[in-house]
Design a protein around this motif. Structure first.
Motif, PDB file in Angstrom:
ATOM      1  N   ALA A  23      15.254   3.133  -7.156  1.00 12.45           N
ATOM      2  CA  ALA A  23      14.477   4.026  -8.019  1.00 12.45           C
ATOM      3  C   ALA A  23      15.288   5.260  -8.386  1.00 12.45           C
ATOM      4  CB  ALA A  23      13.179   4.428  -7.325  1.00 12.45           C
ATOM      5  N   LYS A  26      18.085   4.611 -10.863  1.00 14.66           N
ATOM      6  CA  LYS A  26      17.599   4.415 -12.230  1.00 14.66           C
ATOM      7  C   LYS A  26      17.362   5.737 -12.954  1.00 14.66           C
ATOM      8  CE  LYS A  26      15.346  -0.093 -11.716  1.00 14.66           C
ATOM      9  NZ  LYS A  26      14.038  -0.811 -11.748  1.00 14.66           N
ATOM     10  N   LEU A  29      13.230  10.856  -9.946  1.00 16.58           N
ATOM     11  CA  LEU A  29      11.964  10.468  -9.327  1.00 16.58           C
ATOM     12  C   LEU A  29      11.062  11.700  -9.285  1.00 16.58           C
ATOM     13  CD1 LEU A  29      10.204   8.406  -7.797  1.00 16.58           C
ATOM     14  CD2 LEU A  29      11.352   9.125  -5.689  1.00 16.58           C
ATOM     15  N   LEU A  37       5.931   6.494  -3.799  1.00 17.75           N
ATOM     16  CA  LEU A  37       7.382   6.569  -3.666  1.00 17.75           C
ATOM     17  C   LEU A  37       7.818   7.945  -3.202  1.00 17.75           C
ATOM     18  CD1 LEU A  37       9.171   4.705  -6.612  1.00 17.75           C
ATOM     19  CD2 LEU A  37       9.367   4.261  -4.167  1.00 17.75           C
TER      20      LEU A  37
END
Length: 218
Positions: A23, A26, A29, A37
């Protein structure tokens, strides 16, 4: 009376280290984007830091602001070293107008924070156009100028520093993402006026200042 037991397997699955790492690789967050998450990241942040360090990355986490991202670790001072890890986090030059827009939004965010109140800074498209236009060359074609600024706004949206909000007709509105504070830091802001003078000189000379993009794997 006994409390009824939960069926086996009904609990929410735990987030493991690899899911968190993927994550973060990418992109940014956000706590508001995925609270599960985010909670797992807070619990496992020490392990995440060790995990990404192997890849030459470090975790930048701001719990108060609610965001986290990865960035490349500083290059070793020993330039004679023969072994260097390839960069996983891309450093991408930005055009002058995009760099300027980021600086202006960061200054606006600082002024907004100093005033207290709401934690979300929301600006209309027209607000952003007015921020930028005084620093761009004069144009007799107003529509063309606005189209150019909207192109720069869209680039900042793509970079993750603005979030387009849903509006019922009329010009778009945008939330200034607070991760911008990690990209344009307080020291940079302290030199803001001097930097604007440089921007004006570069604009007259046709040169474009450059900045690097944080976060994401490119």
């Amino acid at each position: 009376m006994e409390e009824p037991q939960q069926p086996q397997g009904s609990a929410a699955p735990q987030v493991d280290l690899s899911v968190l790492a993927i994550a973060l690789l990418k992109g940014v967050l956000y706590r508001e984007g995925d609270e599960r998450l985010w909670g797992a990241l807070l619990d496992l942040q020490a392990r995440v830091r060790d995990y990404v360090a192997v890849l030459g990355l470090e975790l930048m986490l701001d719990e108060a602001e609610g965001y986290a991202f990865l960035k490349s670790r500083p290059e070793p001072e020993d330039t004679s070293a023969t072994h260097h890890l390839p960069r996983l986090i891309a450093r991408r030059p930005l055009s002058f107008p995009v760099s300027l827009l980021l600086a202006l939004l960061r200054k606006k965010l600082a002024e907004f924070d100093a005033g207290g109140g709401d934690i979300r800074l929301v600006l209309s498209r027209d607000d952003i156009v007015e921020l930028v236009r005084v620093f761009l060359p004069d144009s007799s074609n107003e529509a063309r100028l606005i189209d150019q600024i909207e192109t720069h706004i869209n680039k900042v949206v793509d970079l993750g520093f603005l979030r387009r909000l849903k509006t019922a007709g009329g010009p778009a509105s945008y939330e200034v993402r607070r991760i911008l504070k990690a990209f344009v830091d307080a020291q940079w802001l302290a030199d803001f006026d001097a930097r604007l003078a440089v921007y004006r000189a570069q604009l007259r000379g046709g040169e474009a200042p450059q900045a690097d993009r944080p976060g994401g794997a490119g």
